[in-house]
Design a protein around this motif. Structure first.
Motif, short mmCIF file in Angstrom:
data_model
loop_
_atom_site.label_atom_id
_atom_site.label_comp_id
_atom_site.label_asym_id
_atom_site.label_seq_id
_atom_site.Cartn_x
_atom_site.Cartn_y
_atom_site.Cartn_z
N GLU A 2 -2.55 -8.09 5.82
CA GLU A 2 -2.81 -7.75 7.21
C GLU A 2 -2.85 -6.24 7.43
OE1 GLU A 2 -0.44 -9.84 10.12
OE2 GLU A 2 -0.29 -11.55 8.75
N VAL A 3 -1.95 -5.53 6.76
CA VAL A 3 -1.94 -4.06 6.89
C VAL A 3 -3.24 -3.48 6.35
CG1 VAL A 3 -0.83 -1.94 6.13
CG2 VAL A 3 0.57 -3.86 6.85
N LEU A 29 -2.31 -7.90 -4.23
CA LEU A 29 -1.14 -8.77 -4.36
C LEU A 29 -0.06 -8.12 -5.21
CD1 LEU A 29 -2.92 -12.23 -4.71
CD2 LEU A 29 -1.70 -11.32 -2.72
N ALA A 30 -0.45 -7.44 -6.28
CA ALA A 30 0.54 -6.75 -7.12
C ALA A 30 1.21 -5.62 -6.35
CB ALA A 30 -0.14 -6.21 -8.38
N ALA A 31 0.42 -4.84 -5.61
CA ALA A 31 0.98 -3.75 -4.82
C ALA A 31 1.91 -4.29 -3.73
CB ALA A 31 -0.14 -2.92 -4.20
N ALA A 32 1.53 -5.41 -3.11
CA ALA A 32 2.37 -6.02 -2.07
C ALA A 32 3.70 -6.49 -2.64
CB ALA A 32 1.63 -7.18 -1.41
N GLU A 37 9.49 -5.56 -3.00
CA GLU A 37 10.70 -5.37 -3.81
C GLU A 37 11.39 -4.04 -3.48
OE1 GLU A 37 13.71 -6.13 -6.40
OE2 GLU A 37 12.11 -7.52 -5.88
N MET A 38 10.60 -3.00 -3.30
CA MET A 38 11.16 -1.66 -3.06
C MET A 38 11.61 -1.45 -1.61
SD MET A 38 8.54 0.67 -5.32
CE MET A 38 9.37 2.19 -4.97
N TYR A 39 10.85 -1.96 -0.64
CA TYR A 39 11.09 -1.61 0.76
C TYR A 39 11.33 -2.80 1.69
CZ TYR A 39 9.05 2.69 -1.01
OH TYR A 39 8.78 3.81 -1.74
N SER A 45 10.80 -9.26 6.36
CA SER A 45 9.78 -8.39 6.96
C SER A 45 9.57 -7.16 6.09
CB SER A 45 10.19 -7.99 8.38
OG SER A 45 11.38 -7.22 8.35
N LEU A 46 8.41 -6.57 6.25
CA LEU A 46 8.07 -5.36 5.49
C LEU A 46 7.74 -4.23 6.45
CD1 LEU A 46 5.66 -6.93 2.85
CD2 LEU A 46 8.00 -6.16 2.47
N PRO A 47 8.51 -3.16 6.42
CA PRO A 47 8.17 -2.01 7.27
C PRO A 47 6.95 -1.29 6.70
CG PRO A 47 10.04 -1.46 5.90
CD PRO A 47 9.72 -2.92 5.64
N ALA A 48 6.11 -0.82 7.58
CA ALA A 48 4.94 -0.06 7.13
C ALA A 48 4.75 1.12 8.07
CB ALA A 48 3.69 -0.95 7.14
N THR A 49 4.70 2.30 7.52
CA THR A 49 4.45 3.50 8.31
C THR A 49 3.29 4.25 7.68
OG1 THR A 49 6.01 4.82 7.02
CG2 THR A 49 6.86 3.73 8.98
N PHE A 50 2.62 5.04 8.48
CA PHE A 50 1.53 5.86 7.97
C PHE A 50 1.36 7.04 8.89
CE2 PHE A 50 -0.09 2.35 10.45
CZ PHE A 50 -0.89 2.96 11.38
N GLU A 51 0.73 8.05 8.38
CA GLU A 51 0.42 9.24 9.16
C GLU A 51 -1.08 9.32 9.37
OE1 GLU A 51 1.94 12.80 7.40
OE2 GLU A 51 3.99 12.06 7.38
N ILE A 52 -1.47 9.75 10.54
CA ILE A 52 -2.89 9.95 10.82
C ILE A 52 -3.11 11.44 10.98
CG2 ILE A 52 -4.77 9.52 12.43
CD1 ILE A 52 -3.40 6.89 13.16
#
Length: 92
Positions: A2-3, A29-32, A37-39, A45-52
Motif C-alpha cells: 500500500e505504501v 515482499l523481501a523489503a517488506a 522485522e526491523m521497524y 502495524s508498520l510505521p512509515a515516514t518520508f520526507e518530501i
C-alpha cells in the motif's frame, strides 16, 4: 504494498536517474519482510515516514526584467514596521 502504491500516486516512483524500470514483486515482499522485522510494532502495524523535498530550477533569460540599481529604492524594509494599519475612519 500500500505504501508503494501511495508513493507512486504522489509521483515518487521515479525519483532516481539510474533506477530499474520495474520493481519486481519478490523484491517488494523481501523489503517488506525486512522492514517489518526491523521497524514493526508489536501490534503488527508498520510505521512509515518520508520526507518530501521541493526544488525549483531557474535560468536567467534576456527577456527577464533586470533588477534596479542598488540604492535606488524609495522605501526601506526597516520602515515596514512603522506603517500603520487602516482604521475604520480610513474607509471613506
Amino acid at each position: 504494498m500500500e505504501v508503494m502504491t501511495d508513493l507512486q500516486g504522489m509521483g515518487e516512483s521515479n525519483c532516481a536517474w539510474n533506477r530499474r524500470l520495474l520493481l519486481h514483486r519478490d523484491t517488494i515482499l523481501a523489503a517488506a519482510a525486512i522492514y517489518k522485522e526491523m521497524y514493526g510494532n508489536e501490534d503488527g502495524s508498520l510505521p512509515a515516514t518520508f520526507e518530501i523535498l521541493y526544488m525549483i530550477g531557474w535560468k536567467p533569460h534576456e527577456s527577464q526584467a533586470k533588477p534596479a540599481k542598488r540604492g535606488s529604492a524609495t522605501a526601506s524594509f526597516g520602515d515596514l514596521s512603522k506603517i500603520s494599519r487602516p482604521t475604520d475612519t480610513d474607509k471613506s
